[in-house]
Design an enzyme around this catalytic site. Structure first.
Site, mmCIF file in Angstrom:
data_model
loop_
_atom_site.group_PDB
_atom_site.id
_atom_site.type_symbol
_atom_site.label_atom_id
_atom_site.label_comp_id
_atom_site.label_asym_id
_atom_site.label_seq_id
_atom_site.Cartn_x
_atom_site.Cartn_y
_atom_site.Cartn_z
ATOM 1 N N GLY A 12 1.107 -1.746 0.278
ATOM 2 C CA GLY A 12 0.340 0.065 0.154
ATOM 3 C C GLY A 12 1.230 0.943 0.379
ATOM 4 C CB ALA A 43 2.036 -11.590 -0.496
ATOM 5 N N GLY A 134 8.498 7.313 11.371
ATOM 6 C CA GLY A 134 8.326 7.707 10.454
ATOM 7 C C GLY A 134 10.577 7.820 9.625
ATOM 8 C CB ILE A 136 12.587 11.148 12.422
ATOM 9 C CG1 ILE A 136 12.029 12.100 12.219
ATOM 10 C CG2 ILE A 136 14.237 11.485 13.437
ATOM 11 C CD1 ILE A 136 10.908 12.860 12.918
ATOM 12 C CD GLU A 190 -1.616 3.834 11.138
ATOM 13 O OE1 GLU A 190 -1.188 2.795 11.822
ATOM 14 O OE2 GLU A 190 -0.701 4.717 11.236
ATOM 15 C CE LYS A 205 3.588 6.269 15.073
ATOM 16 N NZ LYS A 205 3.110 7.308 14.209
#
Ligand SMILES: NC(=O)c1ccc[n+]([C@@H]2O[C@H](COP(=O)([O-])OP(=O)(O)OC[C@H]3O[C@@H](n4cnc5c(N)ncnc54)[C@H](O)[C@@H]3O)[C@@H](O)[C@H]2O)c1
Ligand SMILES: N[C@@H](CCO)C(=O)O
Ligand code: NA
Length: 440
Positions: A12, A43, A134, A136, A190, A205
């Protein structure tokens, strides 16, 4: 050497970024890793979309287990998300002796203990730089760069969607729902956006960072979680009047008797760097007893920024497979045999824009003389400011300052222009030249 073969589970937003960046930067990445890294199998439930994303030459299947079962695959990258099927697939990949790279903070914050134990027992790596902030490299900073320190606290804007929403609402007066839709369109949110707006994603996180900062297991169930949905527009305004900004922060602190782990809207003094982190940007502040306060800033979400972290993990794992242990972390980041002869350019070849200040005689035609020299050398002017004569302190009306901003120019050309302008009788003092960089 044979390429390292990678299988992607899910292509995605992050998966397609990973495929594209790896392909685009293939050569440089290989020079760093010491071996080519190739995605040879993908996949996704949506096989058609996956096929369109990767083109010819990559095997596309709809069954993730076929990737795990493929003995040629060295590293499995899980980019499906969630705690459901992703958990089973990661554990199966580990059991099959594959290294795993994942961006799935939800999975690690909740089931990390089980997953890391399985990987430890099997002797494989589970790498997850993309899971926190992400692009960083905060995991690397905490785990490698700051190992001398007793970490005292970590506080961060670690959810791009909510920071984007808060910024757009404040700056543009836009509606919550409108901005959320835009964040979804941009690929920040999300699959279930309540994870973003209710603070759950930030808590995932923060949980991972608290484990790495203090050497404790991941314990998402102990985190206090409060999102931005109850935040009033009035409070954003009043906070501003008092000299604060409201940010959704993930905070973990070492205190007497334990560790704090919490996510909630927080007033931060407006003058702090982190208070000025806007849009989908992330920033993490880490306070260590030796290093003091350090700040890490960058894109915490989106296709290629997140891919940047996924690929860094792929490189780390690939380097483990190089023959020479010294080159697992090459001195100059590239493998020693791969250093290039790209020249460092002489200053005369450097291109920047410029600020020039000329003390000139305040009479007709001076500006035309100066701009004529610049035009003659093809130097384009961005802005001109001529100060009123009486602004030039103590010099009377006979002189004035001419300020010129230029567009990008080669330094050698600017040197020629400066020499010509300096030679004009109407230029009364050494010209001040300061180089200018936009840095964005
Ligand atoms: N998007 C971001 O900016 C970002 C940033 C950091 C981390 N992440 C994390 O990365 C992961 C992926 O996020 P994304 O935004 O790319 O999600 P996405 O929804 O864009 O992509 C997920 C893909 O997985 C596929 N998929 C679903 N179930 C599958 C299955 N059983 N087998 C094979 N494929 C399946 C879907 O068809 C889809 O193509 C998540 O864990 C997310 O939290 C995302
Ligand atoms: N939904 C997350 C993606 C990055 O983890 C965010 O908005 O920050
Ligand atoms: Na990261």
């Amino acid at each position: 050497m044979k390429p390292i073969q990678v299988g992607l589970l899910g292509i995605g937003t992050v998966g397609s970024g990973t495929f594209n960046v790896l392909k685009r930067n293939q050569e440089e990445i290989t020079r760093r890793a010491g071996r080519s890294i190739q995605i040879t199998m993908v996949a996704d439930l949506d096989v058609e979309r996956a096929r369109a994303a990767v083109g010819e030459g990559v095997q596309v299947v709809n069954d993730a287990r076929a990737v795990i079962a493929n003995p040629e695959i060295d590293i499995v990258v899980e980019l499906i998300g969630g705690y459901g099927i992703a958990k089973a697939l990661v554990l199966e990949a580990i059991a099959a002796g594959k290294h795993v790279v994942t961006a799935n903070k939800a999975l690690l914050a909740v089931h990390g203990t089980e997953i890391f134990a399985a990987a430890q027992a099997k002797g494989v790596m589970v790498a997850f730089e993309a899971a926190v902030a992400g692009g960083i490299p905060i995991i690397k900073a905490l785990r490698e760069g700051l190992t001398a320190n007793r970490i005292q606290w970590v506080a961060g804007i670690i959810n791009g969607t909510t920071n984007f929403i808060l910024s757009e609402m404040r700056d543009k007066g836009l509606d919550f729902e409108v901005v959320l839709k835009e964040a979804q369109r941009l690929g920040y949110a999300e699959a279930d956006p309540t994870f973003d707006i209710e603070g759950v994603d930030a808590a995932h996180k923060a949980t991972i960072m608290s484990a790495i900062a203090y050497g404790i297991p991941v314990q998402f169930d102990k985190a206090y979680v409060e999102g931005i949905t109850k935040l009033g527009a009035a409070d954003i305004k009043y906070a501003e009047q008092l000299g604060y900004r409201i940010k959704l922060l993930g905070i973990t602190k070492r205190v007497e008797g334990g560790v704090e782990l919490r996510v909630h809207p927080t007033l931060v003094p407006a003058k702090r760097l982190i208070a000025n982190v806007e849009g989908a940007m992330n920033a993490v502040v880490v306070q260590g007893d030796a290093v003091g306060t350090t700040l890490y800033y960058g894109k915490g979400a989106g296709s290629e920024p997140t891919a940047s972290a996924v690929i860094a993990d792929l490189v780390d794992i690939t380097r483990l497979h190089t023959a020479d242990p010294l080159n697992r972390v090459p001195h100059l980041a590239f493998q020693p045999s791969e250093l290039s002869d790209l020249p460092v350019l002489p200053m005369s070849e450097v291109v920047t824009s410029y600020y020039l200040r000329l003390r000139v005689a305040d009479k007709a035609g001076v500006l035309a003389q100066v701009t004529g020299i610049l035009a003659g050398l093809g130097i384009s002017i961005d802005a001109v400011l001529q100060r009123e004569a009486d602004e030039v302190a103590g010099e009377g009306a006979a002189q004035t300052d001419l300020i010129i901003l230029t567009h990008d120019t080669r330094e050698g050309t600017m040197n020629d222009a400066l020499a010509q302008m300096q030679a004009l009788p109407t230029v009364l003092a050494p010209i001040a030249r300061i180089r200018k960089e936009e840095l964005a």
